[in-house]
Write a protein that holds these residues in place. Structure first.
Motif, short mmCIF file in Angstrom:
data_model
loop_
_atom_site.label_atom_id
_atom_site.label_comp_id
_atom_site.label_asym_id
_atom_site.label_seq_id
_atom_site.Cartn_x
_atom_site.Cartn_y
_atom_site.Cartn_z
N THR A 198 0.82 -1.22 0.00
CA THR A 198 0.00 0.00 0.00
C THR A 198 0.85 1.27 0.00
N GLY A 199 2.15 1.14 0.24
CA GLY A 199 3.02 2.31 0.16
C GLY A 199 3.93 2.24 -1.05
N ALA A 201 3.80 2.93 -4.14
CA ALA A 201 3.87 3.99 -5.15
C ALA A 201 3.77 5.38 -4.52
N THR A 202 3.99 5.47 -3.19
CA THR A 202 3.89 6.76 -2.50
C THR A 202 4.82 7.78 -3.17
N GLY A 203 4.28 8.97 -3.40
CA GLY A 203 5.07 10.05 -4.02
C GLY A 203 5.16 9.95 -5.53
N ILE A 229 -4.54 4.63 -5.95
CA ILE A 229 -4.36 5.29 -4.65
C ILE A 229 -4.13 4.25 -3.55
N GLU A 230 -4.69 3.05 -3.74
CA GLU A 230 -4.52 1.99 -2.74
C GLU A 230 -3.08 1.46 -2.72
N GLY A 232 -0.77 3.75 -2.82
CA GLY A 232 -0.11 4.95 -2.33
C GLY A 232 0.14 6.00 -3.39
N ALA A 233 -0.20 5.72 -4.65
CA ALA A 233 0.14 6.65 -5.73
C ALA A 233 -0.64 7.95 -5.60
N ASN B 18 1.07 1.53 8.23
CA ASN B 18 -0.13 1.68 7.38
C ASN B 18 -1.37 2.08 8.18
N ASN B 70 4.09 4.73 6.25
CA ASN B 70 2.88 4.98 5.46
C ASN B 70 1.72 5.46 6.33
N PHE B 97 5.00 8.93 5.17
CA PHE B 97 3.59 9.36 5.25
C PHE B 97 2.94 9.17 3.88
N ALA B 98 1.63 8.98 3.88
CA ALA B 98 0.90 9.01 2.62
C ALA B 98 0.82 10.45 2.13
N ASP B 99 0.84 10.63 0.81
CA ASP B 99 0.99 11.97 0.23
C ASP B 99 -0.09 12.98 0.64
#
Ligand code: SF4
Lengths: 472, 218
Positions: A198-199, A201-203, A229-230, A232-233, B18, B70, B97-99
């Motif tokens: 879930t993280g 693709a963060t950022g 978004i799930e 992290g994108a 998370n 996250n 962190f989440a964006d």
């Protein structure tokens, strides 16, 4: 200086930079702003307090979706509770006061904001779209840069039609080969989230490409972008092609005539250049993807429909062990068991992930002459009034109702516990929605995410089933 | 945007990765039309469990929250940072962190502070003991001090500046009005189909929610 090869994301970004603010932060122009009843009241209040107006009402569209009841509306609308009603009333007051276009609840075009944007042709390739809702990423299926924002940013867009943004990193997810028979976009996106987490693709803004992505219809592409978004994108997107152009030829608010020709010429340029650099690349073989189902309380807690629920005692990492044990405890599941055969109480077909006509057709196609299993509440909630009307013209409503499914009005419904459609504590739901967080569908509710065909199959069998086995 | 310069207070550890915004503030509490009062229902499902850290002294007065990777993933609801702030949390420390959540914190004068996993784990162990759970942060110097040590941290120049000054972001952007206008003119010339031409009200009838809810028909 000639610009080097650029990604699709970079091209759209470059075309929308209004000014540099500070360092790498820019003012980014926003072409379309979708407004819902949940994340906007405080933003309008902020405008009012500061004595500000909405800069571009014609680029804004408001609709209520999260709180609305999905009960029959032929004799007027009801709400589960006064607070839900108050929030919709606040939206109606605000759109009047600020002169904003609004799709009323009685309108046949009302529906989930991410379903009606594309239906109306508001979602256009190369445009920027925001909404105070994380699943705004859905609109990226048309080659738009679309992302969710918070309420402060909603206020900022209302007042200025821009956002202060720092560039995201670019990620390419290329899906080669073909998805197998009965394997859907939902399975593909769950497979990807299971792979990167879930993280993962963060950022980043994800661009989905490859043969399996081109082969998807628009509904499948929206499902894929919806759930980016799930992972992290910030956003998910797909370069527009003929399927997008064909869709827009009939969408009521899309450009027409000579303007359409000019738009088409520009839209054709919207793809990543040969040699464009991505910060991250993931290559997926579509033939490796199976029907998927989640077993835990995070979309990354996913296995194949014929898979075994992970056993925490077999995990070496102690924090992972605690996390898995906690999830299984909440979900009322036993590690080491097969997921198929797990009895369900509720089946939910709908949401901005899987509430389109193609999803309803897929669900209806597995029904045949069977009926919903005794003791299971099965509901179908079209994503919009237009989806509902289309399904009725195809007779899908009859197929569902004859089999014992509820046929409801458009809205977010049981995707989240804000309206009257909720799980009771301990109830287990096979769901086509996008989040299986604790309490997401109602306090104590247990969610298993899967494709529409799998939810329909589960409703008929009364338990989670592997659709490939079920079909035989 | 509220300003943030320095902060001193108790830190509470939530050693989970998370942590999603549904967990921070459950969907059923999103029905408010104001920003206040959400501290009561912060982490509602966790608080049903006896012994939850934010219900115990001294952490019921926590100003810092420490979590794993996250933090704030999921929904874009700004109600999550509003609830944290209403409870008293003004600084969140995590490896990532989440964006959207990160941005939402900044807009509300909450400092989202990124440190390495190793540092975060050390801070968590300090936070778990009431005798060592106090920390302070100075944003201007970018220093976090804790029992027995201190560390510097990174933050973008833009974010730091905005937090320190508590700028009215809309007012600042409105100083760019001429640039926005010229962008719109170029857009009208080059990509006219992107101009927003929707008109209010929508062509069809409105739904008077109040009247309908009272049982009258349209
Ligand atoms: S259907 Fe679910 S995910 Fe989509 S907008 Fe509604 S609540 Fe959000």
């Amino acid at each position: 200086m000639l610009p080097g090869p650029r990604t699709l994301f970079q091209k759209i970004w470059d075309d929308h930079v209004v000014a540099r603010v500070n360092g790498d932060a820019v003012l980014l122009y926003i072409d379309r702003h979708l407004v819902n009843e949940v994340t906007s009241p405080q933003a309008f209040e902020g405008l009012r307090t500061a004595g500000r107006k909405v800069r571009a009402p014609g680029a804004t569209l408001a609709v209520a979706d999260h709180n609305v009841s999905t009960d029959d509306r032929s004799n007027g609308i009801t709400f589960g509770d006064p607070e839900s009603r108050a929030q919709v009333e606040a939206l109606e007051r605000n759109v009047r006061a600020f002169g904003l276009p609004y799709v009323p609840l009685a309108d046949r075009q009302q529906g989930i904001v991410h379903i009606i944007g594309p239906e109306l042709g508001l979602t256009l390739p190369g445009g920027t779209i925001v909404c105070g809702d994380s699943h705004t990423s859905t609109h990226g299926a048309f080659g738009a840069l679309a992302f969710g924002i918070g309420t402060s940013e909603v206020e900022h867009v209302l007042a200025t039609q821009t956002l202060v943004q720092r560039p995201a990193r670019a990620m390419l997810i290329r899906v080669d080969n073909e998805l197998g028979q009965g394997v859907t976009a939902k399975d593909l996106v769950l497979h990807i989230i299971g792979t990167i987490g879930t993280g993962g693709a963060t950022g980043h803004v994800i661009e989905f490409a490859g043969d399996a992505v081109s082969a998807l219809d628009m509904a499948g592409r929206m499902t894929l972008c919806n759930m980016s978004i799930e992972a992290g994108a910030r956003a998910g997107m797909i370069a527009p092609d003929q399927k997008v152009f064909d869709w827009l030829k009939t969408a009521p608010l899309a450009p027409k005539g000579g303007e359409l020709d000019a738009a088409l010429a520009y839209w054709q340029t919207l793809r990543s250049d040969e040699g464009a650099l991505f910060d991250k690349v993931l290559i997926v073989d579509a033939s490796d993807v199976s029907p998927m189902v989640t077993w835990g309380t995070s979309p990354e807690a996913v296995i194949t429909a014929d898979g075994i629920i992970p056993d925490p005692s077999a995990l070496s990492d102690p924090s992972k062990r605690t996390e898995v044990a906690h999830m299984l405890n909440y979900m009322g599941l036993q590690g080491g068991d097969r997921i198929s055969g797990t009895p369900i109480d509720v089946a939910f077909i709908g949401s901005c992930t899987n509430g389109r006509i193609e999803d309803l057709r897929a669900a209806a196609s597995v029904i045949g002459d069977r009926r919903v299993a005794p003791g299971v509440r099965a509901m179908v909630v079209p994503g919009s009034g237009l989806v509902k009307a289309q399904a009725e013209s195809e007779g899908l409503d009859r197929i569902f109702m004859d089999a014992g499914f509820e046929w409801r009005e458009a809205g977010c419904s049981m995707c989240l516990g804000m309206n009257a459609d909720r799980l009771l504590p301990g109830q287990r739901c096979a769901s086509t929605s996008n989040r299986n967080f604790e309490g997401r569908q109602g306090p104590g509710g247990r969610t298993h995410l899967m494709s529409p065909a799998m939810v329909a199959a589960a409703a008929l069998a009364g338990c989670i089933v592997d659709p490939r086995v079920a079909r035989q | 945007m509220k300003s943030f310069t320095r902060l001193h207070g108790i830190a509470a550890a939530l050693p989970t990765a998370n942590i999603d915004t549904d967990k921070i503030l459950a969907g059923r509490f999103l029905k408010t039309v104001t920003r206040e009062g959400l501290g009561r229902v912060l982490f509602s499902s966790l608080r049903e469990q006896p012994g939850f850290v934010l219900d115990q002294a001294p952490w019921n007065e926590a100003r810092f929250l420490i979590a794993l990777d996250n933090f704030g993933c999921g929904s874009s609801r700004e109600h999550a940072p509003w609830a944290l702030l209403d409870f008293g949390i003004q600084c969140i420390i995590a490896p990532s962190f989440a964006d959207i959540f990160y941005t939402n914190c900044l807009k509300n004068g909450i400092l989202p502070l990124k440190l390495s996993l190793l540092q975060v784990e050390h801070l968590m162990s300090l936070a778990e003991d009431p005798r060592t759970a106090s920390m302070s942060v100075d944003l201007r110097d970018q220093i976090l001090s804790y029992h027995g040590g201190e560390t510097s941290f990174d933050i973008g120049a833009q974010e730091k500046n905005d937090l320190l000054n508590g700028v009215d972001e809309v007012a600042r952007t409105l100083t760019f009005a001429a640039s926005i206008r010229s962008h719109e003119m170029i857009r009208d010339a080059q990509r006219p189909w992107l101009a927003g031409t929707l008109r209010a009200p929508w062509e069809t009838k409105w739904y008077n929610v109040t009247r309908e809810d009272a049982g009258e028909s349209r």
